[in-house]
Design a protein around this motif. Structure first.
Motif, PDB file in Angstrom:
ATOM      1  N   GLU A 147       0.795  -1.269  -0.016  1.00  0.00           N
ATOM      2  CA  GLU A 147      -0.087  -0.035  -0.128  1.00  0.00           C
ATOM      3  C   GLU A 147       1.006   1.424  -0.152  1.00  0.00           C
ATOM      4  O   GLU A 147       1.911   1.513   0.640  1.00  0.00           O
ATOM      5  CB  GLU A 147      -0.948   0.054   1.154  1.00  0.00           C
ATOM      6  N   ALA A 148       0.512   2.485  -0.759  1.00  0.00           N
ATOM      7  CA  ALA A 148       1.008   3.594  -0.656  1.00  0.00           C
ATOM      8  C   ALA A 148       0.068   4.519  -1.179  1.00  0.00           C
ATOM      9  O   ALA A 148      -1.135   4.436  -1.435  1.00  0.00           O
ATOM     10  CB  ALA A 148       2.138   3.466  -1.784  1.00  0.00           C
ATOM     11  N   ARG A 149       0.598   5.826  -0.949  1.00  0.00           N
ATOM     12  CA  ARG A 149      -0.333   6.942  -1.376  1.00  0.00           C
ATOM     13  C   ARG A 149       0.506   8.098  -2.007  1.00  0.00           C
ATOM     14  O   ARG A 149       2.067   8.060  -1.768  1.00  0.00           O
ATOM     15  CB  ARG A 149      -1.234   7.485  -0.146  1.00  0.00           C
ATOM     16  N   ALA A 150      -0.022   9.171  -2.577  1.00  0.00           N
ATOM     17  CA  ALA A 150       0.885  10.192  -3.282  1.00  0.00           C
ATOM     18  C   ALA A 150       0.208  11.579  -3.281  1.00  0.00           C
ATOM     19  O   ALA A 150      -0.959  11.622  -3.086  1.00  0.00           O
ATOM     20  CB  ALA A 150       1.289   9.815  -4.525  1.00  0.00           C
ATOM     21  N   THR A 151       1.045  12.549  -3.395  1.00  0.00           N
ATOM     22  CA  THR A 151       0.572  13.887  -3.460  1.00  0.00           C
ATOM     23  C   THR A 151       1.343  14.512  -4.803  1.00  0.00           C
ATOM     24  O   THR A 151       2.473  14.014  -5.057  1.00  0.00           O
ATOM     25  CB  THR A 151       0.658  14.768  -2.283  1.00  0.00           C
ATOM     26  N   SER A 152       0.707  15.342  -5.563  1.00  0.00           N
ATOM     27  CA  SER A 152       1.494  15.706  -6.698  1.00  0.00           C
ATOM     28  C   SER A 152       0.585  16.874  -7.193  1.00  0.00           C
ATOM     29  O   SER A 152      -0.502  17.167  -6.782  1.00  0.00           O
ATOM     30  CB  SER A 152       1.616  14.887  -7.916  1.00  0.00           C
ATOM     31  N   TYR A 153       1.228  17.907  -8.074  1.00  0.00           N
ATOM     32  CA  TYR A 153       0.545  19.208  -8.611  1.00  0.00           C
ATOM     33  C   TYR A 153       0.473  18.886 -10.095  1.00  0.00           C
ATOM     34  O   TYR A 153       1.302  18.200 -10.506  1.00  0.00           O
ATOM     35  CB  TYR A 153       1.256  20.188  -8.142  1.00  0.00           C
ATOM     36  N   PHE A 154      -0.616  19.387 -10.708  1.00  0.00           N
ATOM     37  CA  PHE A 154      -0.637  19.295 -12.025  1.00  0.00           C
ATOM     38  C   PHE A 154      -1.413  20.732 -12.651  1.00  0.00           C
ATOM     39  O   PHE A 154      -2.027  21.346 -12.191  1.00  0.00           O
ATOM     40  CB  PHE A 154      -1.555  18.113 -12.380  1.00  0.00           C
ATOM     41  N   THR A 155      -1.070  20.727 -14.050  1.00  0.00           N
ATOM     42  CA  THR A 155      -1.635  21.785 -14.834  1.00  0.00           C
ATOM     43  C   THR A 155      -2.043  21.396 -15.980  1.00  0.00           C
ATOM     44  O   THR A 155      -1.323  20.352 -16.799  1.00  0.00           O
ATOM     45  CB  THR A 155      -0.556  22.955 -15.083  1.00  0.00           C
ATOM     46  N   THR A 156      -3.386  21.680 -16.419  1.00  0.00           N
ATOM     47  CA  THR A 156      -4.062  21.257 -17.668  1.00  0.00           C
ATOM     48  C   THR A 156      -4.038  22.216 -18.641  1.00  0.00           C
ATOM     49  O   THR A 156      -4.830  23.284 -18.514  1.00  0.00           O
ATOM     50  CB  THR A 156      -5.234  20.327 -17.656  1.00  0.00           C
ATOM     51  N   TYR A 157      -3.727  22.023 -20.112  1.00  0.00           N
ATOM     52  CA  TYR A 157      -3.916  22.867 -21.037  1.00  0.00           C
ATOM     53  C   TYR A 157      -4.644  22.172 -22.027  1.00  0.00           C
ATOM     54  O   TYR A 157      -4.313  20.982 -22.510  1.00  0.00           O
ATOM     55  CB  TYR A 157      -2.780  23.412 -21.712  1.00  0.00           C
ATOM     56  N   ARG A 158      -5.841  22.442 -22.343  1.00  0.00           N
ATOM     57  CA  ARG A 158      -6.780  21.714 -23.130  1.00  0.00           C
ATOM     58  C   ARG A 158      -7.847  22.577 -24.140  1.00  0.00           C
ATOM     59  O   ARG A 158      -8.259  23.611 -23.803  1.00  0.00           O
ATOM     60  CB  ARG A 158      -7.506  20.993 -22.215  1.00  0.00           C
ATOM     61  N   VAL A 159      -7.906  21.971 -25.419  1.00  0.00           N
ATOM     62  CA  VAL A 159      -8.942  22.828 -26.033  1.00  0.00           C
ATOM     63  C   VAL A 159      -9.704  21.615 -26.759  1.00  0.00           C
ATOM     64  O   VAL A 159      -9.112  20.320 -27.120  1.00  0.00           O
ATOM     65  CB  VAL A 159      -8.398  23.707 -27.311  1.00  0.00           C
ATOM     66  N   ASP A 160     -11.123  21.726 -27.296  1.00  0.00           N
ATOM     67  CA  ASP A 160     -11.716  21.070 -28.305  1.00  0.00           C
ATOM     68  C   ASP A 160     -11.917  21.673 -29.519  1.00  0.00           C
ATOM     69  O   ASP A 160     -11.623  22.801 -29.744  1.00  0.00           O
ATOM     70  CB  ASP A 160     -13.375  20.879 -27.636  1.00  0.00           C
ATOM     71  N   GLY A 161     -12.109  20.950 -30.589  1.00  0.00           N
ATOM     72  CA  GLY A 161     -12.034  21.306 -31.916  1.00  0.00           C
ATOM     73  C   GLY A 161     -10.704  21.398 -32.721  1.00  0.00           C
ATOM     74  O   GLY A 161     -10.715  21.853 -33.622  1.00  0.00           O
ATOM     75  N   HIS A 162      -9.871  20.421 -32.246  1.00  0.00           N
ATOM     76  CA  HIS A 162      -8.454  20.457 -32.684  1.00  0.00           C
ATOM     77  C   HIS A 162      -8.464  19.474 -34.048  1.00  0.00           C
ATOM     78  O   HIS A 162      -8.836  18.509 -33.806  1.00  0.00           O
ATOM     79  CB  HIS A 162      -7.545  20.273 -31.812  1.00  0.00           C
ATOM     80  N   THR A 163      -8.003  20.393 -35.186  1.00  0.00           N
ATOM     81  CA  THR A 163      -7.991  19.505 -36.207  1.00  0.00           C
ATOM     82  C   THR A 163      -6.615  19.449 -36.973  1.00  0.00           C
ATOM     83  O   THR A 163      -6.263  18.774 -37.866  1.00  0.00           O
ATOM     84  CB  THR A 163      -8.822  20.239 -37.445  1.00  0.00           C
ATOM     85  N   GLY A 164      -5.546  19.997 -36.108  1.00  0.00           N
ATOM     86  CA  GLY A 164      -4.201  19.704 -36.424  1.00  0.00           C
ATOM     87  C   GLY A 164      -3.608  21.093 -36.344  1.00  0.00           C
ATOM     88  O   GLY A 164      -4.373  22.410 -36.240  1.00  0.00           O
ATOM     89  N   GLY A 165      -2.217  21.137 -36.183  1.00  0.00           N
ATOM     90  CA  GLY A 165      -1.312  22.243 -36.316  1.00  0.00           C
ATOM     91  C   GLY A 165      -1.182  22.820 -34.874  1.00  0.00           C
ATOM     92  O   GLY A 165      -1.916  22.400 -33.780  1.00  0.00           O
ATOM     93  N   MET A 166      -0.741  24.087 -35.011  1.00  0.00           N
ATOM     94  CA  MET A 166      -0.292  24.848 -33.553  1.00  0.00           C
ATOM     95  C   MET A 166      -1.551  25.570 -33.000  1.00  0.00           C
ATOM     96  O   MET A 166      -2.275  26.225 -33.892  1.00  0.00           O
ATOM     97  CB  MET A 166       0.669  25.595 -33.519  1.00  0.00           C
ATOM     98  N   VAL A 167      -1.873  25.516 -31.807  1.00  0.00           N
ATOM     99  CA  VAL A 167      -2.944  26.255 -31.106  1.00  0.00           C
ATOM    100  C   VAL A 167      -2.270  27.654 -30.366  1.00  0.00           C
ATOM    101  O   VAL A 167      -1.390  27.294 -29.674  1.00  0.00           O
ATOM    102  CB  VAL A 167      -3.771  25.347 -30.104  1.00  0.00           C
ATOM    103  N   PRO A 168      -3.019  28.830 -30.348  1.00  0.00           N
ATOM    104  CA  PRO A 168      -2.462  29.804 -29.735  1.00  0.00           C
ATOM    105  C   PRO A 168      -2.445  29.425 -28.481  1.00  0.00           C
ATOM    106  O   PRO A 168      -3.350  28.734 -27.648  1.00  0.00           O
ATOM    107  CB  PRO A 168      -3.392  30.894 -30.187  1.00  0.00           C
ATOM    108  N   ALA A 169      -1.330  29.873 -27.768  1.00  0.00           N
ATOM    109  CA  ALA A 169      -1.232  29.596 -26.114  1.00  0.00           C
ATOM    110  C   ALA A 169      -2.475  30.332 -25.477  1.00  0.00           C
ATOM    111  O   ALA A 169      -2.710  31.532 -25.934  1.00  0.00           O
ATOM    112  CB  ALA A 169       0.383  30.132 -25.829  1.00  0.00           C
TER     113      ALA A 169
END
Length: 161
Positions: free
Chosen positions: A86-108
């Motif tokens: 048995e173990a447990r964890a803590t961590s931090y995360f950041t999510t960048y996400r968009v819908d409608g992506h069809t390819g190429g670079m997405v503006p930040a």
């Protein structure tokens, strides 16, 4: 546990945390179910979401939009091994996400989520929120994953909707 066993357990659990986000971002989202025990649980208390069992987890994560582009960054992963199984964890995360992506670079843009998917913070009910792991048949797996988001918002769509 001897120090080498503890180190191997910590690394196996850390790998699960990282594999989870890689599968969501770069692989087959439904495959994150395989990282959980058969009775594994994913919950998001602030949004009253609860998904229990591998079959339900596969369906839930597999239902993500095919045109979703996401990238998550994990940091400060700290695994605490409580026993040989048995173990447990803590961590931090950041999510960048968009819908409608069809390819190429997405503006930040700004991240849509910043959070602690597993932390020792207390929910409104006073229950500890954390990721837990179990070792079954020689393999470490996620047992529970609870998402706590101090910062979050809707997923933007590239078509403006």
């Amino acid at each position: 546990m001897d120090p080498l066993e503890r180190l191997l357990a910590e690394r196996a659990c850390e790998r699960l945390v990282l594999d989870f986000v890689h599968r969501l971002d770069l692989g087959e989202p439904a495959s994150v179910a395989e990282l959980f025990t058969e009775d594994g649980v994913w919950r998001w208390p602030a949004d009253d979401r609860l998904v229990e069992g591998r079959t339900a987890l596969r369906a839930y994560f597999g239902a993500r939009p095919a045109d979703r582009l996401s990238r998550r960054m994990m940091a400060n992963v700290l695994v605490t091994v409580d026993s040989p199984t048995e173990a447990r964890a803590t961590s931090y995360f950041t999510t960048y996400r968009v819908d409608g992506h069809t390819g190429g670079m997405v503006p930040a843009g700004p991240p849509v989520q910043i959070g602690l998917p597993h932390s020792r913070l207390r929910s409104s009910g006073g229950t500890p929120i954390e990721d837990t792991f179990r070792k079954l048949d020689g393999q470490w797996l996620l047992s529970t994953r609870t998402l706590f988001l101090p910062f979050g918002g809707p997923t933007p769509s590239l078509d403006g909707s």
